[in-house]
Design a protein around this motif. Structure first.
Motif, PDB file in Angstrom:
ATOM      1  N   THR A  79       0.840  -1.209   0.000  1.00 29.98           N
ATOM      2  CA  THR A  79       0.000   0.000   0.000  1.00 29.98           C
ATOM      3  C   THR A  79       0.870   1.253   0.000  1.00 29.98           C
ATOM      4  N   LEU A  80       1.896   1.259   0.859  1.00 32.29           N
ATOM      5  CA  LEU A  80       2.788   2.425   0.940  1.00 32.29           C
ATOM      6  C   LEU A  80       3.544   2.623  -0.370  1.00 32.29           C
ATOM      7  N   LEU A  82       2.769   1.677  -3.403  1.00 36.09           N
ATOM      8  CA  LEU A  82       1.899   2.111  -4.502  1.00 36.09           C
ATOM      9  C   LEU A  82       1.590   3.598  -4.405  1.00 36.09           C
ATOM     10  N   LYS A  83       1.453   4.076  -3.163  1.00 32.70           N
ATOM     11  CA  LYS A  83       1.074   5.475  -2.977  1.00 32.70           C
ATOM     12  C   LYS A  83       2.287   6.421  -3.060  1.00 32.70           C
ATOM     13  N   PHE A  84       3.403   6.012  -2.436  1.00 36.72           N
ATOM     14  CA  PHE A  84       4.492   6.985  -2.235  1.00 36.72           C
ATOM     15  C   PHE A  84       5.719   6.785  -3.126  1.00 36.72           C
ATOM     16  N   TRP A  85       5.761   5.733  -3.934  1.00 36.15           N
ATOM     17  CA  TRP A  85       6.874   5.557  -4.864  1.00 36.15           C
ATOM     18  C   TRP A  85       6.493   6.005  -6.255  1.00 36.15           C
ATOM     19  N   SER A 195       1.588  11.409   6.862  1.00 30.21           N
ATOM     20  CA  SER A 195       1.232  10.878   5.537  1.00 30.21           C
ATOM     21  C   SER A 195       1.127   9.358   5.589  1.00 30.21           C
ATOM     22  N   LEU A 199      -2.531   6.732   5.653  1.00 31.59           N
ATOM     23  CA  LEU A 199      -2.781   5.661   4.691  1.00 31.59           C
ATOM     24  C   LEU A 199      -2.965   4.294   5.353  1.00 31.59           C
TER      25      LEU A 199
END
Ligand code: TXA
Ligand code: MG
Length: 316
Positions: A79-80, A82-85, A195, A199
């Motif tokens: 999840t992290l 997908l969102k932050f990279w 942040s 999430l």
């Protein structure tokens, strides 16, 4: 001295030959080598004078590459990512055997990060291996945020610096690992706690372990200039040291004295983070004897800024 250029092909040729190249990222500049080649990785430790028990972050071109190097990719990590990279986030995951022991300093986890910088992403996409890269500074010193910072400190030890301008985030990546599936932050950095929690929910923060650090980035005295740094109430510190030769690093208030720097006149954490390491370096090179500074409000990126200021002021 190292050659400084924005030519990706030169960087590529050196890295494919097992040599070192400094690379720009959005957080700080890295000192890169082929992460899968132990002889190349050994050169990083040598150039940085870095203890070999300090594992390196492995930089990948695409989030989909995680599965090449990590044996497990837990739900919250996915999840992290997908969102932050691409971005200022490093994930610690159980490693696959393809990652050499030297790269992870013998640990069974590997730190993976997809950095958000057009030149370095372009480079990574052309290479058929990932890049191991610690911050491109001598061990324990402030991380570099320009090609010139790298040149000043490591220029005689490396052939090439890929110049991608000033790092826009200015703080190292936030490091997240997992203990029995539960996310834990080991280093605060360019991605804020808020942040992350926004999430995936509440996350534990474990920053210090002075005796046996899981990562030396957790060492209390790290990220430090050579001059002593004192953190506190600036007005009181200035009164206390009146008549002595000091420099000042304030958050938003201008002091109008020689060798005084303001991180962000408008009080922005983003701008303060961008300026932090560069201003600490300038103060370190200025003719003052020591540096006086203050913490910023302890929320968002302010937490990571305060973490670096406290470490810079920990006089071991
Ligand atoms: O923003 C960044 O993370 C920059 C850029 C170049 O990507 N890199 C960076 O690397 O700051 P370095 O080596 O200066 O800091 C990485 C920290 C070190 O404290 C290291 O010990 C820790 O990450 N680390 C790396 N792999 C680890 C692992 N498998 N387990 C625990 N800690 C790890
Ligand atoms: Mg470092």
């Amino acid at each position: 001295m190292a050659e400084i250029s924005n030519n990706i092909q030169q960087a590529r040729a050196l890295l494919e030959a097992g040599e070192l190249t400094a690379i720009p990222t959005e957080t700080v500049y890295g000192l890169a080598a082929n992460a899968l080649n132990p002889e190349a990785v050994a050169k990083i430790f040598e150039a940085k004078n870095r203890p070999s028990f300090d594992p390196l972050i492995v930089h990948i071109a695409y989030p989909s590459e995680v599965e090449k190097y990590a044996a497990v990719f837990p739900g919250p990590a996915r999840t992290l990512a997908l969102k932050f990279w691409p971005g200022p986030l490093t994930l610690l995951l159980p490693k696959k055997p393809i990652v050499p022991q030297l790269t992870t300093s013998g640990l069974d986890t590997v730190g993976l990060r997809c950095p958000n910088h057009p030149l370095t992403l372009g480079l990574l996409r052309q290479l058929d291996f990932p890049l191991a890269a610690p911050s491109a500074n001598p061990f324990g010193y402030i991380s570099p945020t320009t090609a010139q910072h790298v040149q000043d400190q490591l220029g005689d030890k490396i052939p090439f610096i890929l110049d991608g301008g000033t790092s826009v985030v200015g703080l190292e990546s936030t490091i997240v690992g997992f203990e029995k599936g539960t996310p834990v932050i080991y280093r605060l950095g360019g991605l804020s706690l808020e942040s992350i929690e926004g999430l995936i929910g509440k996350v534990e923060v474990k920053l210090h372990s002075s005796s046996n650090p899981q990562s030396p980035g957790q060492l209390t005295n790290h990220y430090a200039p050579r001059k002593k740094v004192f953190v506190g109430n600036l007005d009181a510190l200035i009164r206390q040291h009146y008549g002595q030769s000091f420099g000042i690093l304030s958050f938003k208030t201008p002091y109008g004295m020689d060798n005084s720097y303001v991180l962000s006149p408008k009080g922005s954490f983003t701008e303060a983070a961008q300026n932090l390491f560069g201003m600490l370096r300038e103060l370190d090179q200025s003719p003052v004897d020591f540096i006086l500074t203050e913490l910023v409000p302890d929320t968002g990126l302010g937490r990571a800024i305060n973490d670096r200021l406290k470490r810079a002021s920990a006089h071991a």
